[in-house]
Design a protein around this motif. Structure first.
Motif, PDB file in Angstrom:
ATOM      1  N   HIS A  61      11.330   2.442   6.263  1.00 46.28           N
ATOM      2  CA  HIS A  61      10.589   1.021   6.369  1.00 46.28           C
ATOM      3  C   HIS A  61      11.607   0.188   7.013  1.00 46.28           C
ATOM      4  O   HIS A  61      12.806  -0.022   6.454  1.00 46.28           O
ATOM      5  CB  HIS A  61       9.754   0.495   5.156  1.00 46.28           C
ATOM      6  CG  HIS A  61       9.192  -0.500   5.711  1.00 46.28           C
ATOM      7  ND1 HIS A  61       9.544  -1.919   6.295  1.00 46.28           N
ATOM      8  CD2 HIS A  61       7.638  -1.073   5.143  1.00 46.28           C
ATOM      9  CE1 HIS A  61       8.133  -2.693   6.335  1.00 46.28           C
ATOM     10  NE2 HIS A  61       7.323  -1.857   5.694  1.00 46.28           N
ATOM     11  N   TYR A  64      13.297  -2.284   4.631  1.00 46.07           N
ATOM     12  CA  TYR A  64      13.986  -1.997   3.745  1.00 46.07           C
ATOM     13  C   TYR A  64      15.493  -2.385   3.748  1.00 46.07           C
ATOM     14  O   TYR A  64      15.932  -1.549   4.693  1.00 46.07           O
ATOM     15  CB  TYR A  64      13.569  -0.640   2.975  1.00 46.07           C
ATOM     16  CG  TYR A  64      13.909  -0.298   1.570  1.00 46.07           C
ATOM     17  CD1 TYR A  64      13.255  -0.644   0.675  1.00 46.07           C
ATOM     18  CD2 TYR A  64      15.125   0.093   1.381  1.00 46.07           C
ATOM     19  CE1 TYR A  64      13.817  -0.544  -0.514  1.00 46.07           C
ATOM     20  CE2 TYR A  64      15.850   0.385   0.214  1.00 46.07           C
ATOM     21  CZ  TYR A  64      15.065   0.196  -0.713  1.00 46.07           C
ATOM     22  OH  TYR A  64      15.512   0.306  -2.015  1.00 46.07           O
ATOM     23  N   ASN A  77      10.095   3.792  -0.085  1.00 46.61           N
ATOM     24  CA  ASN A  77      10.267   2.324   0.572  1.00 46.61           C
ATOM     25  C   ASN A  77       9.048   1.742   1.474  1.00 46.61           C
ATOM     26  O   ASN A  77       9.269   0.566   1.963  1.00 46.61           O
ATOM     27  CB  ASN A  77      11.599   2.301   1.143  1.00 46.61           C
ATOM     28  CG  ASN A  77      11.627   3.267   2.469  1.00 46.61           C
ATOM     29  OD1 ASN A  77      10.797   3.258   3.119  1.00 46.61           O
ATOM     30  ND2 ASN A  77      12.967   3.617   2.712  1.00 46.61           N
ATOM     31  N   ARG A  79       6.131   1.724   0.007  1.00 41.23           N
ATOM     32  CA  ARG A  79       5.157   1.183  -0.858  1.00 41.23           C
ATOM     33  C   ARG A  79       5.223  -0.167  -1.093  1.00 41.23           C
ATOM     34  O   ARG A  79       6.521  -0.556  -1.278  1.00 41.23           O
ATOM     35  CB  ARG A  79       5.445   1.889  -2.441  1.00 41.23           C
ATOM     36  CG  ARG A  79       5.043   3.458  -2.353  1.00 41.23           C
ATOM     37  CD  ARG A  79       5.638   4.028  -3.688  1.00 41.23           C
ATOM     38  NE  ARG A  79       4.741   3.633  -4.564  1.00 41.23           N
ATOM     39  CZ  ARG A  79       4.760   4.175  -5.875  1.00 41.23           C
ATOM     40  NH1 ARG A  79       5.982   5.152  -6.286  1.00 41.23           N
ATOM     41  NH2 ARG A  79       4.042   4.002  -6.793  1.00 41.23           N
ATOM     42  N   CYS A  80       4.149  -0.982  -1.017  1.00 42.73           N
ATOM     43  CA  CYS A  80       4.320  -2.596  -1.413  1.00 42.73           C
ATOM     44  C   CYS A  80       4.927  -2.860  -2.543  1.00 42.73           C
ATOM     45  O   CYS A  80       5.775  -3.581  -2.460  1.00 42.73           O
ATOM     46  CB  CYS A  80       2.978  -3.030  -1.448  1.00 42.73           C
ATOM     47  SG  CYS A  80       1.593  -2.648  -0.288  1.00 42.73           S
ATOM     48  N   CYS A  83       8.985  -3.057  -2.731  1.00 44.55           N
ATOM     49  CA  CYS A  83       9.774  -4.264  -2.171  1.00 44.55           C
ATOM     50  C   CYS A  83       9.216  -5.438  -2.830  1.00 44.55           C
ATOM     51  O   CYS A  83       9.960  -6.481  -3.187  1.00 44.55           O
ATOM     52  CB  CYS A  83       9.364  -4.665  -0.738  1.00 44.55           C
ATOM     53  SG  CYS A  83      10.279  -3.257   0.221  1.00 44.55           S
ATOM     54  N   HIS A  84       8.024  -5.517  -3.571  1.00 48.85           N
ATOM     55  CA  HIS A  84       7.365  -6.723  -4.100  1.00 48.85           C
ATOM     56  C   HIS A  84       7.293  -6.372  -5.540  1.00 48.85           C
ATOM     57  O   HIS A  84       6.824  -7.689  -6.168  1.00 48.85           O
ATOM     58  CB  HIS A  84       6.052  -7.225  -3.327  1.00 48.85           C
ATOM     59  CG  HIS A  84       6.330  -7.352  -1.840  1.00 48.85           C
ATOM     60  ND1 HIS A  84       6.986  -8.363  -1.332  1.00 48.85           N
ATOM     61  CD2 HIS A  84       5.677  -6.975  -0.738  1.00 48.85           C
ATOM     62  CE1 HIS A  84       7.237  -8.598  -0.041  1.00 48.85           C
ATOM     63  NE2 HIS A  84       6.357  -7.498   0.329  1.00 48.85           N
ATOM     64  N   LYS A 105      11.149 -11.281  -1.705  1.00 48.72           N
ATOM     65  CA  LYS A 105      10.412 -12.140  -2.480  1.00 48.72           C
ATOM     66  C   LYS A 105       9.276 -11.504  -2.955  1.00 48.72           C
ATOM     67  O   LYS A 105       8.781 -10.357  -2.446  1.00 48.72           O
ATOM     68  CB  LYS A 105      10.114 -13.515  -1.812  1.00 48.72           C
ATOM     69  CG  LYS A 105       9.254 -13.585  -0.695  1.00 48.72           C
ATOM     70  CD  LYS A 105       8.473 -14.998  -0.696  1.00 48.72           C
ATOM     71  CE  LYS A 105       8.928 -15.449   0.830  1.00 48.72           C
ATOM     72  NZ  LYS A 105       7.967 -16.709   1.161  1.00 48.72           N
ATOM     73  N   LEU A 121      -0.183 -10.950   8.459  1.00 44.09           N
ATOM     74  CA  LEU A 121       1.019 -10.800   7.961  1.00 44.09           C
ATOM     75  C   LEU A 121       1.337  -9.413   7.778  1.00 44.09           C
ATOM     76  O   LEU A 121       2.524  -8.980   8.165  1.00 44.09           O
ATOM     77  CB  LEU A 121       1.058 -11.392   6.629  1.00 44.09           C
ATOM     78  CG  LEU A 121       2.258 -11.895   5.969  1.00 44.09           C
ATOM     79  CD1 LEU A 121       1.796 -13.106   5.196  1.00 44.09           C
ATOM     80  CD2 LEU A 121       3.002 -11.002   5.154  1.00 44.09           C
ATOM     81  N   LEU A 122       0.201  -8.425   7.342  1.00 46.32           N
ATOM     82  CA  LEU A 122       0.481  -7.032   7.202  1.00 46.32           C
ATOM     83  C   LEU A 122       0.561  -6.497   8.673  1.00 46.32           C
ATOM     84  O   LEU A 122       1.143  -5.245   8.654  1.00 46.32           O
ATOM     85  CB  LEU A 122      -0.719  -6.177   6.415  1.00 46.32           C
ATOM     86  CG  LEU A 122      -0.530  -7.104   5.003  1.00 46.32           C
ATOM     87  CD1 LEU A 122      -1.645  -6.621   4.349  1.00 46.32           C
ATOM     88  CD2 LEU A 122       0.777  -6.946   4.284  1.00 46.32           C
ATOM     89  N   HIS A 127       6.107  -6.037   8.398  1.00 48.91           N
ATOM     90  CA  HIS A 127       5.218  -4.979   8.053  1.00 48.91           C
ATOM     91  C   HIS A 127       4.660  -3.714   8.734  1.00 48.91           C
ATOM     92  O   HIS A 127       4.553  -2.704   8.343  1.00 48.91           O
ATOM     93  CB  HIS A 127       4.011  -5.570   6.964  1.00 48.91           C
ATOM     94  CG  HIS A 127       4.447  -6.477   5.823  1.00 48.91           C
ATOM     95  ND1 HIS A 127       4.484  -7.600   6.101  1.00 48.91           N
ATOM     96  CD2 HIS A 127       4.832  -5.943   4.733  1.00 48.91           C
ATOM     97  CE1 HIS A 127       5.038  -8.214   5.087  1.00 48.91           C
ATOM     98  NE2 HIS A 127       5.277  -7.195   4.132  1.00 48.91           N
ATOM     99  N   LEU A 129       1.755  -2.588   9.921  1.00 50.39           N
ATOM    100  CA  LEU A 129       0.678  -1.792   9.181  1.00 50.39           C
ATOM    101  C   LEU A 129      -0.393  -1.413  10.124  1.00 50.39           C
ATOM    102  O   LEU A 129      -1.145  -0.709   9.769  1.00 50.39           O
ATOM    103  CB  LEU A 129       0.435  -2.225   7.815  1.00 50.39           C
ATOM    104  CG  LEU A 129       1.467  -1.923   6.814  1.00 50.39           C
ATOM    105  CD1 LEU A 129       1.347  -2.731   5.386  1.00 50.39           C
ATOM    106  CD2 LEU A 129       1.762  -0.375   6.694  1.00 50.39           C
TER     107      LEU A 129
END
Ligand code: HEC
Ligand code: HEC
Length: 246
Positions: A61, A64, A77, A79-80, A83-84, A105, A121-122, A127, A129
């Motif tokens: 990602h 990452y 890396n 997978r949501c 990171c979150h 964050k 945002l995604l 992201h 995606l």
């Protein structure tokens, strides 16, 4: 705060898109759909490529950090949660330090946000995606982010990693009737599970996320619709199970 009307419209739009409107009155379908959509969104947050039936991307990602532990592992890396965090708190939660820390964050700041903004945002350059998931699946995880996060700090004492307010005796009855068929009374099944459920309580945030939302691409139930009390009771019981893996 997002208005009920916006959420209603949002969900109605994809209840329609899912073809779920049959003879059930719209209002009932919508309330029930909300719970299952947020659960599925939670499983997407856990491991989206399993839920949508794809292989994980082959390259890391781009967001990452290259110097962190899972930089060479796209299966992790992307997978949501990587990171979150399982507690949705990112660098301010359990992933503040240790092998999963990234400095990124959490998603907790977006609780209550407009899910349409989360979808945007995604698809952004962080992201990326948009080409990897259908809008419908992005909408599900967006609804989870906006409306489906569990405020785990209320239920888990981070220092001792113990669950607050659970009744282990009640939890044993729930566990033995809901979970034991698949996991065994002692929590050591199925055999390919790396660690027993007792040992998994070393990461109570992950266990809580999975009990509330279910396990990606498995027949495991999601207890989201029952509220948090049974989840806390079951976790209090699991904490008493053997830590040894068979
Ligand atoms: C490789 C790391 C990585 C992965 C995987 C990842 N994100 Fe993010 N995410 C980020 C970064 C970096 C930001 C921007 C943080 C900032 O603005 O400081 C972000 C921001 C966000 C935000 C906004 C948080 C806020 O309060 O501004 C949300 C919501 C979010 N991500 C959801 C998701 C979801 C849902 C997934 C899985 C489908 C996901 N992310 C996967 C790295 C990641
Ligand atoms: C229909 C079978 C089934 C039922 C019922 C079920 N689970 Fe699961 N569960 C699974 C499977 C399969 C996995 C994935 C195991 C693996 O990793 O190999 C899993 C994974 C888990 C995990 C994460 C373990 C990991 O390694 O990722 C937890 C925690 C868990 N289950 C708890 C529960 C609890 C608590 C209940 C009852 C509320 C429950 N499960 C009910 C089948 C089930």
């Amino acid at each position: 705060m997002i208005s009920r009307i916006t959420i209603g419209l949002f969900v109605a739009a994809f209840v329609l898109s899912l073809g779920a409107v049959g003879s059930v009155p719209q209002s009932t379908a919508t309330a029930a759909e909300m719970q299952s959509i947020m659960s599925e969104g939670g499983r997407i947050y856990d491991k989206w490529y399993k839920v949508v039936g794809e292989d994980a991307p082959k390259k890391a990602h781009p967001a990452y950090p290259a110097d962190k532990k899972y930089a060479k592992k796209p299966k992790s890396n992307w997978r949501c949660k990587e990171c979150h965090g399982w507690d949705y708190m990112g660098k301010d939660g359990a992933y503040a330090s240790g092998k999963h820390s990234t400095g990124i964050k959490g998603i907790n700041g977006m609780a209550g946000a407009d899910p349409v903004k989360v979808v945007a945002l995604l698809k952004d350059d962080t992201h990326r995606l948009g080409d990897l998931m259908e809008d419908e699946d992005l909408a599900k995880v967006a609804l989870f982010v906006a409306q489906g996060q569990t405020d785990m700090g209320n239920y888990i004492d981070a220092a001792s990693k113990s669950v607050k307010g659970g009744d282990a005796a009640k939890g044993a009855a729930y566990y033995n009737t809901i979970c034991a068929n698949c996991h065994g009374r002692d929590g050591t099944m199925p055999k390919d599970m790396g660690k027993s459920l007792g040992a998994q309580m070393g990461n109570p945030w992950e266990v809580m996320h999975k009990i509330v939302n279910g396990q990606p691409d498995e027949k495991m139930p999601s207890l989201r619709a029952f509220g948090m009390q049974p989840v806390l009771d079951i976790m209090a019981h699991i904490a008493t199970l053997p830590k040894k893996t068979k």
